[in-house]
Enzyme design. Structure first.
Site, PDB file in Angstrom:
ATOM      1  CG  ASP A  66      38.450  38.164  37.602  1.00 33.32           C
ATOM      2  OD1 ASP A  66      38.514  36.947  37.300  1.00 33.32           O
ATOM      3  OD2 ASP A  66      39.458  38.880  37.725  1.00 33.32           O
ATOM      4  CG  ASN A 133      47.424  48.190  36.182  1.00 32.35           C
ATOM      5  OD1 ASN A 133      47.343  47.141  36.816  1.00 32.35           O
ATOM      6  ND2 ASN A 133      46.413  48.695  35.497  1.00 32.35           N
ATOM      7  CG  HIS A 135      45.001  44.841  37.637  1.00 35.24           C
ATOM      8  ND1 HIS A 135      44.788  45.005  36.298  1.00 35.24           N
ATOM      9  CD2 HIS A 135      45.409  43.555  37.754  1.00 35.24           C
ATOM     10  CE1 HIS A 135      45.041  43.893  35.663  1.00 35.24           C
ATOM     11  NE2 HIS A 135      45.416  42.992  36.518  1.00 35.24           N
ATOM     12  CD  GLU A 140      42.652  47.665  35.414  1.00 37.08           C
ATOM     13  OE1 GLU A 140      43.776  47.692  35.950  1.00 37.08           O
ATOM     14  OE2 GLU A 140      42.435  47.050  34.355  1.00 37.08           O
TER      15      GLU A 140
END
Ligand code: PGA
Length: 246
Positions: A66, A133, A135, A140
């Site tokens: 990424d 969270n 991810h 996400e």
């Protein structure tokens, strides 16, 4: 998905690095896709030490999954991290270095370019960190499990993590990232998820003891036999069931 439980960050880094080392030593043309951030820093340190002691990476291809949308040399970019934690610290360079271009104006074109690289260089291993969270990459919560490389918007918790990790103010923190989707992540022959620290304990509980759901993106890894999750004691501190350790 397999789990390895370890004592602490250092042991997590060592176990994760052993897998990378094995790929480098056994594959003729090893292809490694890295992640950045706090989770893999220790692994990078071990990798650099080994390369500088003679580990041969001259046939290796190293890439990333990424990149933040922002100026190339910003403190938070994947590119900056990779140069500061690996490429600037070694004399022998890998055969190929690939990075996603976070300055691309035409993101569709950049995605097509990077997908061409992914097709040409099937990955032996993909290293991942776990978001607070749940991810992975910038997939996400809510991202469909069939996602392919896309321009993702960060959740607020991810923006906060980036601010903390790089010591930057909110106004200077990126909100978008080009990321591999679950589809490309799971194409790697092996996937390693590195998880350390109390702040990851809720996500680890959701990953190992919750439902398979896009609310916890990392659960996309559940049915993948080639995924190894390496978890330290603090990150495992909320688990209630017994889990096998490799
Ligand atoms: P970290 O981030 O490695 O800096 O904890 C992981 C992530 O948010 O993907």
């Amino acid at each position: 998905m397999k789990t390895i439980f370890v004592k602490d960050y250092d042991e997590m880094s060592k176990k994760g690095y052993e897998i990378i080392q094995d790929v480098i030593k056994t594959k003729e043309q090893p292809v490694i896709s890295m992640t950045t951030g706090g989770s893999p820093r220790g692994l990078f340190k071990l990798f650099v030490e080994d390369i500088n002691k003679g580990l041969d990476i001259s046939n290796a291809t190293i890439m990333n999954l990424d990149e933040y949308m922002g100026p190339k040399d910003a403190v938070y970019t994947v590119r900056t991290f990779m140069y500061e934690n690996l490429y600037n610290l070694i004399d022998v360079k890998p055969k190929n270095i690939f990075l996603v271009d976070g300055t691309a104006q035409d993101t569709d074109k950049e995605i097509a370019r990077y997908k061409g690289i992914l097709d040409k260089y099937p990955r032996d291993v993909q290293v991942l960190g776990l978001g607070t969270n749940g991810h992975i990459g910038a997939n996400e919560p809510g991202t469909p499990f069939d996602s392919t490389m896309f321009l993702a918007k960060h959740d607020e918790s991810t923006i906060q993590s980036t601010m903390r990790e790089y010591g930057i103010e909110r106004k200077n923190t990126p909100t978008e990232m080009l990321t591999l989707g679950f589809t490309e992540i799971l194409e790697a022959e092996k996937v390693i998820l590195l998880v350390s620290g109390k702040h990851k304990a809720v996500a680890v509980k959701a990953l190992l003891e919750g439902e398979i759901t896009s609310d916890c993106p990392a659960t996309a890894l559940w049915n993948n036999e080639n995924t190894i999750v390496i978890i330290d004691e603090e990150a495992a501190s909320l688990l209630e069931k017994d889990h096998k350790s490799l």
